[in-house]
Design an enzyme around this catalytic site. Structure first.
Site, PDB file in Angstrom:
ATOM      1  N   ASP A  56       8.982  -9.560   1.909  1.00 27.03           N
ATOM      2  CA  ASP A  56       8.422  -8.392   2.592  1.00 27.03           C
ATOM      3  C   ASP A  56       8.614  -7.188   1.674  1.00 27.03           C
ATOM      4  OD1 ASP A  56       7.632  -7.268   5.528  1.00 27.03           O
ATOM      5  OD2 ASP A  56       8.951  -5.859   4.497  1.00 27.03           O
ATOM      6  N   ASN A  80       2.047   3.979   1.134  1.00 26.43           N
ATOM      7  CA  ASN A  80       0.755   4.311   1.749  1.00 26.43           C
ATOM      8  C   ASN A  80       0.745   5.745   2.276  1.00 26.43           C
ATOM      9  OD1 ASN A  80      -0.577   1.879   1.282  1.00 26.43           O
ATOM     10  ND2 ASN A  80       0.149   0.963   3.175  1.00 26.43           N
ATOM     11  N   HIS A  99      -3.467   4.667   0.218  1.00 25.41           N
ATOM     12  CA  HIS A  99      -3.633   3.221   0.327  1.00 25.41           C
ATOM     13  C   HIS A  99      -4.022   2.562  -0.989  1.00 25.41           C
ATOM     14  CE1 HIS A  99      -3.025   2.596   4.645  1.00 25.41           C
ATOM     15  NE2 HIS A  99      -3.464   3.840   4.767  1.00 25.41           N
ATOM     16  N   ASP A 148      -2.273  -0.714  -2.268  1.00 24.65           N
ATOM     17  CA  ASP A 148      -2.980  -1.919  -2.715  1.00 24.65           C
ATOM     18  C   ASP A 148      -2.537  -2.324  -4.119  1.00 24.65           C
ATOM     19  OD1 ASP A 148      -4.331  -1.957  -0.334  1.00 24.65           O
ATOM     20  OD2 ASP A 148      -6.235  -1.234  -1.149  1.00 24.65           O
ATOM     21  N   ASP A 194       2.167  -6.841   4.318  1.00 26.39           N
ATOM     22  CA  ASP A 194       3.039  -6.759   3.143  1.00 26.39           C
ATOM     23  C   ASP A 194       3.939  -7.980   3.008  1.00 26.39           C
ATOM     24  OD1 ASP A 194       4.591  -6.327   5.352  1.00 26.39           O
ATOM     25  OD2 ASP A 194       5.450  -4.434   4.688  1.00 26.39           O
TER      26      ASP A 194
END
Length: 201
Positions: free
Chosen positions: A73, A81, A86, A90, A116
């Protein structure tokens, strides 16, 4: 397709019709690949990962061989973010995926399970091997610069490792064990590895 040309009860010739299916087969393979892949990272998606885990658990039960599943995780994705946007988030997910591809053996299997979370399946791996892989993934995440040109802005991940040592385990057993281990690490500050033996429930 082969068709006969008959004339007065005698075959006077035949017509052969050929259809080139190369493009169609290529399209079918591409569609199958896309159905099994995560669009952002290029890793396998959850359904493909679960199929492979089920297959490996069957082999481990039959031949009494060990294997390990890692559940990762990304601790800092929400912050990335919110603070950097974002696109940066990414880029971080793709960096984790790249770290997995660079480190894993051909026989290993990595997937993005959603959001994630990433999964890694290590066939015939014991605790030492699993810890080694997990440690290298943590180092790769820390080395990723969230803000380009700014050293020390690396990400962190929490890794739960479920060791498969007993026969008869189901995919749900292994996922639950890895998930509990991962959250134990996440809840104690993240950026760490927690190892458990997968158990039946």
């Amino acid at each position: 397709m082969l068709a006969s040309l008959s004339e007065a009860d005698a075959v006077g010739g035949s017509v052969v019709s050929l259809v080139d299916v190369t493009d169609r087969r290529a399209l079918e393979l591409d569609l199958r690949r896309r159905a099994d892949r995560d669009a952002l990272t290029g890793l396998y998606n959850r359904s493909a990962f679960e199929r492979e885990l089920e297959r490996e658990l069957g082999l481990a039960s039959r031949y009494r061989t060990p294997c390990a599943m890692l559940l990762l995780d990304v601790d800092s994705l929400k912050v990335v973010n919110d603070v950097h946007g974002h696109l940066a988030g990414d880029a971080l997910l793709r960096a984790v995926a790249l770290a997995l591809r660079r480190r894993l053996r051909q026989t290993d299997f990595a997937g993005r399970l959603g959001g994630d979370e990433f999964g890694v399946l290590l066939p015939q791996a014991d605790e030492t091997a699993a810890r080694t892989v997990a440690s290298e993934i943590l180092e790769a995440a820390r080395a990723h610069e969230i803000t380009a040109g700014t050293p020390g802005t690396g990400a962190t991940v929490s890794v739960g490792i479920a060791l498969v040592k007993i026969p008869g385990l189901r995919t749900t057993d292994v996922f639950r064990s890895a998930d509990e281990a991962m959250y134990r690490g996440k809840n104690t500050g993240g950026d760490r590895i927690v190892v458990v033996d997968a158990t039946l429930r």
